[in-house]
Design an enzyme around this catalytic site. Structure first.
Site, PDB file in Angstrom:
ATOM      1  CB  VAL A  92     -12.698 -46.084 -12.283  1.00  0.00           C
ATOM      2  CG1 VAL A  92     -11.164 -46.082 -12.202  1.00  0.00           C
ATOM      3  CG2 VAL A  92     -13.169 -45.302 -13.501  1.00  0.00           C
ATOM      4  CG  ASP A 168     -13.295 -38.104  -7.336  1.00  0.00           C
ATOM      5  OD1 ASP A 168     -13.150 -38.590  -6.191  1.00  0.00           O
ATOM      6  OD2 ASP A 168     -14.307 -38.299  -8.022  1.00  0.00           O
ATOM      7  N   GLY A 310     -16.493 -42.589  -6.478  1.00  0.00           N
ATOM      8  CA  GLY A 310     -15.598 -41.629  -7.108  1.00  0.00           C
ATOM      9  C   GLY A 310     -14.849 -42.278  -8.246  1.00  0.00           C
ATOM     10  CD  GLU A 311     -11.740 -45.613  -7.872  1.00  0.00           C
ATOM     11  OE1 GLU A 311     -12.057 -46.403  -8.804  1.00  0.00           O
ATOM     12  OE2 GLU A 311     -11.317 -46.018  -6.777  1.00  0.00           O
ATOM     13  N   GLY A 312     -14.582 -41.492 -11.123  1.00  0.00           N
ATOM     14  CA  GLY A 312     -15.263 -41.406 -12.407  1.00  0.00           C
ATOM     15  C   GLY A 312     -16.155 -42.595 -12.674  1.00  0.00           C
TER      16      GLY A 312
END
Length: 338
Positions: A92, A168, A310-312
């Site tokens: 991210v 996340d 994930g992680e945005g």
């Protein structure tokens, strides 16, 4: 619960009319025109201001359900990735730099996390209990997590954030997220269970059964959004729910990431009806629960690239498209001016 007012419809219509008057065939920029009009409505200004302050807040936490073998990776990855984000070396982080977004990370429930700034642990609640055996959070823990997310949204907006993204981080977190989607939509484990970090067929079957066990334990409490979030969620997920709802209440748009964020968006809209109008799906992950949640919210993803980091990260990547939609609305010449 009071319904959150939608973005300004009049401004949206003015933005679409402006786009139609530009030096191009009507509708030639496709969905880019609709996205630009949505951002104009969110800002209450036509044309909208350029997106120069986009913020990603990553919510991290451990999940005791991971001990049941629902992930292909060990729980030690969670604190390691917190450090990776702080060092600017996470996925991210790289994608955020490409669109000029900033990234911060907060520990809501990492079991062991050392050598990080105090700010990172400012809202620590606890790791999530195993959802197939007991509720993940107590009522007090849930309230603390929701308040933390709302506080972070308020602080970012007061500091000038134009768009917010909840990221996340937590090994095992696709299991509670999928369970929340199932509980909200009246589905079963087999409908929502996905491979997450890349589990085997046998582990996938076991994951679906575990979700069913959690759903059966929850029972009729599934109808209450607070109870299902406490029973099946986690502090990191609940904080992101508070973050999204807090952004919508304050009139700031949210770009929704994959499964985890889509499950959180479902809960945010349940707790703050109307919040979905302030959301756009940045991307669709391969996780089945992601598409189900987005469809229920009427969120059509901007991108579909098979991403599942994930992680945005998928939402961040979509920011470039949103920035382009603003540029098109602001900078394309009017046909009448040629």
């Amino acid at each position: 619960m009071n319904t959150i007012p939608a973005p300004d419809h009049g401004v949206r219509e003015a933005a679409l009319a402006h786009s139609n008057a530009q030096a191009k065939p009507v509708g030639a920029l496709g969905r880019l025109e609709e996205l630009g009009a949505w951002l104009a409505a969110c800002q209450g200004a036509c044309p909208p201001e350029p997106l120069t302050d986009v913020r990603v807040v990553v919510f991290a936490g451990d999940h005791d359900v991971a001990a049941a073998g629902v992930s292909a990776y060990p729980v030690e990855v969670t604190p390691a990735m917190v450090h990776g984000i702080l060092a600017g070396g996470a996925g991210v982080s790289a994608l955020a730099r490409s669109v000029g977004a900033t990234v911060s990370v907060y520990d809501l429930g990492v079991r062991t996390l050392e050598g990080v700034p105090d700010e990172v642990r400012r809202f620590h609640v606890r790791p999530a209990r195993a959802i197939h055996l007991e509720d993940a959070l107590t009522e007090a823990e849930l309230d603390a997590a929701l308040t933390a997310g709302d506080t972070l949204a308020a602080e970012a907006i007061a500091d000038g954030a134009q768009v917010l993204i909840a990221g996340d981080l937590g090994i095992g977190n696709t299991t509670p997220a999928a369970a929340l989607v199932a509980a909200t939509l009246g589905l079963r484990g087999a409908d929502v269970a996905g491979r997450g970090t890349g589990i085997t067929d046998a582990a996938l079957t076991a994951k679906a059964a575990l979700i069913d066990q959690a759903l059966d334990r929850l029972g009729d409490r599934a109808d209450d959004p607070l109870q299902r979030l406490a029973a099946l969620g986690s502090a990191d997920i609940a904080a992101a729910v508070g973050f999204m709802a807090g952004a919508a209440r304050r009139g700031v748009p949210v770009v929704v990431d994959g499964l985890i964020a889509s499950a959180e968006a479902l809960q945010a809209d349940a707790l703050a009806p109307g919040a979905r109008a302030w959301m756009v799906a940045g991307h669709r992950s391969p996780e089945p629960g992601c598409a189900l949640a987005q469809a229920h919210l009427d969120l059509d993803p901007i991108l579909d690239l098979g991403m599942r980091l994930g992680e945005g990260s998928g939402a961040v990547l979509a920011v470039g498209v949103l920035q382009a939609s603003v540029a098109a609305l602001r900078e394309v010449t009017l046909l009448a001016d040629l």
